[in-house]
Design a protein around this motif. Sequence first.
Motif, PDB file in Angstrom:
ATOM      1  N   LYS A   3       0.844  -1.179   0.000  1.00 57.05           N
ATOM      2  CA  LYS A   3       0.000   0.000   0.000  1.00 57.05           C
ATOM      3  C   LYS A   3       0.895   1.251   0.000  1.00 57.05           C
ATOM      4  CE  LYS A   3      -3.553   2.299   2.654  1.00 57.05           C
ATOM      5  NZ  LYS A   3      -4.299   2.334   3.887  1.00 57.05           N
ATOM      6  N   GLN A   4       0.522   2.236  -0.812  1.00 51.49           N
ATOM      7  CA  GLN A   4       1.307   3.463  -0.880  1.00 51.49           C
ATOM      8  C   GLN A   4       0.991   4.355   0.316  1.00 51.49           C
ATOM      9  OE1 GLN A   4       0.560   5.514  -4.549  1.00 51.49           O
ATOM     10  NE2 GLN A   4       2.622   5.151  -5.242  1.00 51.49           N
ATOM     11  N   SER A   5       2.032   5.016   0.832  1.00 53.46           N
ATOM     12  CA  SER A   5       1.821   5.939   1.947  1.00 53.46           C
ATOM     13  C   SER A   5       1.141   7.203   1.439  1.00 53.46           C
ATOM     14  CB  SER A   5       3.155   6.294   2.597  1.00 53.46           C
ATOM     15  OG  SER A   5       3.878   7.169   1.758  1.00 53.46           O
ATOM     16  N   SER A   6       0.564   7.943   2.362  1.00 49.47           N
ATOM     17  CA  SER A   6      -0.097   9.191   1.966  1.00 49.47           C
ATOM     18  C   SER A   6       0.930  10.184   1.437  1.00 49.47           C
ATOM     19  CB  SER A   6      -0.871   9.787   3.135  1.00 49.47           C
ATOM     20  OG  SER A   6       0.001  10.131   4.189  1.00 49.47           O
ATOM     21  N   LYS A   7       2.164  10.135   1.954  1.00 50.01           N
ATOM     22  CA  LYS A   7       3.226  11.015   1.453  1.00 50.01           C
ATOM     23  C   LYS A   7       3.499  10.725  -0.021  1.00 50.01           C
ATOM     24  CE  LYS A   7       5.832  11.456   5.788  1.00 50.01           C
ATOM     25  NZ  LYS A   7       7.132  11.175   6.406  1.00 50.01           N
ATOM     26  N   SER A   8       3.590   9.431  -0.344  1.00 49.90           N
ATOM     27  CA  SER A   8       3.863   9.036  -1.729  1.00 49.90           C
ATOM     28  C   SER A   8       2.728   9.456  -2.648  1.00 49.90           C
ATOM     29  CB  SER A   8       4.067   7.527  -1.832  1.00 49.90           C
ATOM     30  OG  SER A   8       5.207   7.140  -1.109  1.00 49.90           O
ATOM     31  N   LYS A   9       1.502   9.265  -2.199  1.00 51.27           N
ATOM     32  CA  LYS A   9       0.342   9.657  -3.012  1.00 51.27           C
ATOM     33  C   LYS A   9       0.340  11.158  -3.255  1.00 51.27           C
ATOM     34  CE  LYS A   9      -2.857   5.995  -1.672  1.00 51.27           C
ATOM     35  NZ  LYS A   9      -4.080   5.676  -0.948  1.00 51.27           N
ATOM     36  N   LYS A  10       0.558  11.922  -2.194  1.00 50.87           N
ATOM     37  CA  LYS A  10       0.572  13.374  -2.329  1.00 50.87           C
ATOM     38  C   LYS A  10       1.699  13.826  -3.244  1.00 50.87           C
ATOM     39  CE  LYS A  10      -1.634  14.362   2.074  1.00 50.87           C
ATOM     40  NZ  LYS A  10      -1.485  14.887   3.422  1.00 50.87           N
ATOM     41  N   PHE A  11       2.853  13.168  -3.121  1.00 50.75           N
ATOM     42  CA  PHE A  11       3.984  13.479  -3.990  1.00 50.75           C
ATOM     43  C   PHE A  11       3.604  13.247  -5.454  1.00 50.75           C
ATOM     44  CE2 PHE A  11       7.570  12.153  -6.543  1.00 50.75           C
ATOM     45  CZ  PHE A  11       8.510  13.150  -6.307  1.00 50.75           C
TER      46      PHE A  11
END
Length: 162
Positions: A3-11
């Motif tokens: 699962k992708q972290s929220s940081k990665s998604k926002k990036f």
Amino acid sequence: MRKQSSKSKKFMEYIMEHPNAKVATVAKRFGITPSLGYQLRKKAMDYAAQMLGAFAPPETVPMPEPRLPDWAFTVDNTLDARAANYGKFKDGAELMQAIKRTMAAHAAKHDKTFADDQWEALEMIVHKIGRIVNGNPNVTDHWVDIAGYATLIADRLEGRAR
């Protein structure tokens, strides 16, 4: 699949909206490493190309930010500290060279010759005198160095070369 972290998604969202943004800068903003940022940018661009059917630009090699080498900061600090004790280099050099020219002219006028160590000691003593006159006269090392150069010559003349 992880699962992708929220940081990665926002990036990735940010990169998709700003494709020309500097990856390292954006990665720092979102708290991820630059290497992960480049991986996520590739995924984001691949995803955008797949969704839009558009051409994705080829991956570019990241270039490090230009910066001065560490020794440049050390040199600046050293020069600033020395200016405080010795005065401005240009002013000291003017004084020291004037004294050395006067000594050389006088020696030549009177056909004086000196051994290399004697002349070097005289020039180093002049150098120290220049630092005293141009800079801080209360730096003990200047005075000790003058005595040291004179002692080296006196010792050598008495057979104790060192």
